[in-house]
Design a protein around this motif. Structure first.
Motif, PDB file in Angstrom:
ATOM      1  N   UNK A 155      -4.894  12.122  -3.566  1.00  0.00           N
ATOM      2  CA  UNK A 155      -6.073  11.313  -3.223  1.00  0.00           C
ATOM      3  C   UNK A 155      -6.618  10.615  -4.470  1.00  0.00           C
ATOM      4  N   UNK A 156      -6.567  11.302  -5.616  1.00  0.00           N
ATOM      5  CA  UNK A 156      -7.024  10.658  -6.854  1.00  0.00           C
ATOM      6  C   UNK A 156      -6.122   9.487  -7.231  1.00  0.00           C
ATOM      7  N   UNK A 157      -4.827   9.646  -6.984  1.00  0.00           N
ATOM      8  CA  UNK A 157      -3.876   8.592  -7.364  1.00  0.00           C
ATOM      9  C   UNK A 157      -4.178   7.285  -6.637  1.00  0.00           C
ATOM     10  N   UNK A 158      -4.810   7.377  -5.457  1.00  0.00           N
ATOM     11  CA  UNK A 158      -5.134   6.158  -4.694  1.00  0.00           C
ATOM     12  C   UNK A 158      -6.651   5.914  -4.646  1.00  0.00           C
ATOM     13  N   UNK A 159      -7.390   6.629  -5.501  1.00  0.00           N
ATOM     14  CA  UNK A 159      -8.863   6.480  -5.605  1.00  0.00           C
ATOM     15  C   UNK A 159      -9.552   6.738  -4.270  1.00  0.00           C
ATOM     16  N   UNK A 160      -9.133   7.749  -3.556  1.00  0.00           N
ATOM     17  CA  UNK A 160      -9.775   8.073  -2.272  1.00  0.00           C
ATOM     18  C   UNK A 160     -10.335   9.498  -2.256  1.00  0.00           C
ATOM     19  N   UNK A 161     -10.522  10.085  -3.456  1.00  0.00           N
ATOM     20  CA  UNK A 161     -10.956  11.485  -3.492  1.00  0.00           C
ATOM     21  C   UNK A 161     -12.358  11.685  -2.891  1.00  0.00           C
ATOM     22  N   UNK A 162     -13.179  10.625  -2.898  1.00  0.00           N
ATOM     23  CA  UNK A 162     -14.541  10.772  -2.346  1.00  0.00           C
ATOM     24  C   UNK A 162     -14.566  10.657  -0.826  1.00  0.00           C
ATOM     25  N   UNK A 163     -13.426  10.403  -0.219  1.00  0.00           N
ATOM     26  CA  UNK A 163     -13.382  10.173   1.238  1.00  0.00           C
ATOM     27  C   UNK A 163     -12.652  11.279   1.986  1.00  0.00           C
ATOM     28  N   UNK A 164     -12.466  12.434   1.325  1.00  0.00           N
ATOM     29  CA  UNK A 164     -11.648  13.497   1.922  1.00  0.00           C
ATOM     30  C   UNK A 164     -12.138  13.903   3.312  1.00  0.00           C
ATOM     31  N   UNK A 165     -13.465  13.902   3.504  1.00  0.00           N
ATOM     32  CA  UNK A 165     -14.023  14.358   4.786  1.00  0.00           C
ATOM     33  C   UNK A 165     -14.113  13.230   5.812  1.00  0.00           C
ATOM     34  N   UNK A 173      -4.723   2.198   4.177  1.00  0.00           N
ATOM     35  CA  UNK A 173      -3.424   2.074   3.496  1.00  0.00           C
ATOM     36  C   UNK A 173      -3.353   3.014   2.300  1.00  0.00           C
ATOM     37  N   UNK A 174      -4.474   3.162   1.579  1.00  0.00           N
ATOM     38  CA  UNK A 174      -4.469   4.078   0.428  1.00  0.00           C
ATOM     39  C   UNK A 174      -4.193   5.510   0.893  1.00  0.00           C
ATOM     40  N   UNK A 175      -4.823   5.909   2.008  1.00  0.00           N
ATOM     41  CA  UNK A 175      -4.634   7.275   2.511  1.00  0.00           C
ATOM     42  C   UNK A 175      -3.187   7.467   2.988  1.00  0.00           C
ATOM     43  N   UNK A 176      -2.645   6.440   3.631  1.00  0.00           N
ATOM     44  CA  UNK A 176      -1.255   6.524   4.103  1.00  0.00           C
ATOM     45  C   UNK A 176      -0.312   6.721   2.911  1.00  0.00           C
ATOM     46  N   UNK A 188      -7.100  -5.684  -1.511  1.00  0.00           N
ATOM     47  CA  UNK A 188      -7.470  -6.819  -2.358  1.00  0.00           C
ATOM     48  C   UNK A 188      -6.542  -6.823  -3.587  1.00  0.00           C
ATOM     49  N   UNK A 189      -6.592  -7.896  -4.406  1.00  0.00           N
ATOM     50  CA  UNK A 189      -5.637  -7.965  -5.527  1.00  0.00           C
ATOM     51  C   UNK A 189      -5.693  -6.752  -6.453  1.00  0.00           C
ATOM     52  N   UNK A 190      -6.894  -6.241  -6.740  1.00  0.00           N
ATOM     53  CA  UNK A 190      -6.975  -5.066  -7.626  1.00  0.00           C
ATOM     54  C   UNK A 190      -6.337  -3.854  -6.947  1.00  0.00           C
ATOM     55  N   UNK A 191      -6.589  -3.710  -5.652  1.00  0.00           N
ATOM     56  CA  UNK A 191      -6.001  -2.596  -4.904  1.00  0.00           C
ATOM     57  C   UNK A 191      -4.486  -2.686  -4.905  1.00  0.00           C
ATOM     58  N   UNK A 192      -3.963  -3.903  -4.765  1.00  0.00           N
ATOM     59  CA  UNK A 192      -2.505  -4.090  -4.782  1.00  0.00           C
ATOM     60  C   UNK A 192      -1.939  -3.704  -6.135  1.00  0.00           C
ATOM     61  N   UNK A 193      -2.656  -4.104  -7.204  1.00  0.00           N
ATOM     62  CA  UNK A 193      -2.180  -3.756  -8.549  1.00  0.00           C
ATOM     63  C   UNK A 193      -2.203  -2.240  -8.747  1.00  0.00           C
ATOM     64  N   UNK A 194      -3.243  -1.569  -8.205  1.00  0.00           N
ATOM     65  CA  UNK A 194      -3.327  -0.100  -8.334  1.00  0.00           C
ATOM     66  C   UNK A 194      -2.096   0.556  -7.697  1.00  0.00           C
ATOM     67  N   UNK A 195      -1.754   0.107  -6.496  1.00  0.00           N
ATOM     68  CA  UNK A 195      -0.628   0.750  -5.793  1.00  0.00           C
ATOM     69  C   UNK A 195       0.690   0.412  -6.504  1.00  0.00           C
ATOM     70  N   UNK A 196       0.794  -0.821  -7.005  1.00  0.00           N
ATOM     71  CA  UNK A 196       2.016  -1.186  -7.727  1.00  0.00           C
ATOM     72  C   UNK A 196       2.151  -0.340  -8.998  1.00  0.00           C
ATOM     73  N   UNK A 197       1.032  -0.101  -9.662  1.00  0.00           N
ATOM     74  CA  UNK A 197       1.062   0.726 -10.879  1.00  0.00           C
ATOM     75  C   UNK A 197       1.479   2.161 -10.510  1.00  0.00           C
TER      76      UNK A 197
END
Ligand SMILES: Nc1ncnc2c1ncn2[C@@H]1O[C@H](COP(=O)(O)OP(=O)(O)OP(=O)(O)O)[C@@H](O)[C@H]1O
Ligand SMILES: [Mg+2]
Length: 266
Positions: free
Chosen positions: A121-131, A143-146, A168-177
Motif C-alpha cells: 500500500x505504501x508503494x502506491x501511496x494508498x496506506x491511508x485508505x486501508x479501511x 488502479x493504485x489498489x489493484x 494523472x501524470x504524476x500518478x503514472x510516473x509513480x507507477x512507472x517508477x
C-alpha cells in the motif's frame, strides 16, 4: 521463460483475435505491449496467466502449461495480472481485504502478512485508505489498489494491463517508477500501454496488429522503423518534433534516456 507457441484465440463470435502467435519472454525482461484498440492486448494478458486458454497452440511458463488445470494455481502465483478495469479485479469490500485476499490464497503466514500489505500500500501511496471501500475510491485510486494487490503477492512476472490509464501524470510516473524498481529487483515486467512515453524504459516492445506481432524490438528501433500512427498510436513528443522538423540526422543514440529523464522530472 514465458513462451507462446502458435497460439490462436477467438471469442464466441469466432472472429480470430490472435493468430498463430509465437514469442518468448525471458525472466527479468521489461516488455511493453502496444497496439490499437481491440488489437487483442488484454486477451494476450489473460492468456499469459491462464485466465484464458488458447483455442490452439500452447502457453508455457517454464514447464507449466496453461491448458493443464493442475498447473493453473502455480501459474497464477508466478504471473500476477493487474486488470485494465480495476472493478473487474476487486473481490472484497475493503482496500485492506483486497490486498490480503491474494496473500490468503498463497497461504502466507499471518505474521508476514501485515508487513507485505503495508509495503504494497505504501508503494502506491494508498496506506491511508486501508479501511476504505473500493467503490468510494476514484478510478486512479482503484488502479493504485489493484497494483498493490498484485505487488503484495510478489509474483516473478507482473503484467500491468493499462494500469495507469485513469491516473494523472504524476500518478503514472509513480507507477512507472514502481515498475522500474521491481524490474531492478529481477522481476519480469510486462506493461500494456497506449502512452508511448511509457515504453521508453522497457527493453523490448511488442506491437500487436491484426492478431499478430507486427514489431518486436527496442523502443528506439520501433520509432525509426514503424509508423506507429498507422496503429492509432502517437509517437513521443521528441520523435514527433524530430519528424516535424524534417531532420535528416538520426536521433542521438541516448535520446531515449534523455526523454525518460526529462519526463521523470517534468
Ligand atoms: N469477452 C469478450 N467476448 C467477446 N469478444 C471480446 C471479449 N473481450 C474482447 N473481445 C473482442 O476481442 C477483441 C480484442 O479485445 P481486447 O480487449 O483483447 O483488445 P485490447 O487490445 O485490449 O483493446 P483496448 O485497447 O480497447 O483495451 C476485440 O475485438 C474485442 O471486441
Ligand atoms: Mg485492453
Amino acid at each position: 521463460m514465458l513462451a507462446f507457441d502458435q497460439v490462436d484465440y477467438y471469442y464466441r463470435s469466432r472472429n480470430p483475435v490472435l493468430r498463430q502467435l509465437s514469442f518468448e519472454i525471458r525472466q527479468g525482461e521489461f516488455i511493453s505491449i502496444i497496439g490499437g484498440n481491440g488489437s487483442g492486448k488484454s486477451t494476450l494478458a489473460k492468456l499469459m496467466n491462464g485466465l484464458l486458454q488458447p483455442r490452439d497452440g500452447q502457453v508455457m511458463l517454464d514447464h507449466l502449461n496453461t491448458r493443464n488445470p493442475d498447473d493453473l494455481g502455480k501459474i497464477r502465483e508466478q504471473a500476477g495480472l493487474v486488470f485494465q478495469n480495476p472493478d473487474d479485479q476487486f473481490i472484497t469490500t475493503s482496500v485492506l481485504d483486497e490486498v490480503i485476499f491474494g496473500l490468503e490464497n498463497l497461504r502466507v503466514l499471518r505474521a508476514d502478512m501485515a508487513g507485505r500489505v503495508n509495503m504494497a500500500l505504501q508503494a502506491v501511496h494508498m496506506e491511508d485508505y486501508a479501511e476504505a471501500m473500493p467503490h468510494q475510491l476514484s478510478g486512479g485510486q482503484k488502479q493504485r489498489v489493484a497494483v498493490a494487490a498484485v505487488v503484495a503477492m510478489e509474483p516473478s512476472i507482473m503484467i500491468f494491463d493499462e494500469a495507469t490509464s485513469m491516473l494523472d501524470p504524476q500518478g503514472r510516473r509513480d507507477i512507472l517508477e514502481l515498475m522500474n524498481s521491481l524490474h531492478r529487483q529481477g522481476k519480469t515486467i510486462i506493461q500494456i500501454t497506449h502512452h508511448m512515453d511509457e515504453i521508453l524504459s522497457s527493453d523490448r516492445v511488442l506491437l500487436l496488429s491484426r492478431g499478430a506481432i507486427a514489431f518486436d524490438g527496442s523502443p528506439s528501433a520501433l520509432f525509426s522503423s514503424v509508423s506507429v500512427t498507422e496503429h492509432q498510436l502517437s509517437p513521443p513528443f521528441a520523435v514527433r518534433l524530430h519528424q516535424a522538423l524534417g531532420l535528416k540526422t538520426p536521433l542521438r543514440a541516448d535520446w531515449k534516456e534523455t526523454v525518460s529523464a526529462l519526463w521523470a522530472t517534468s
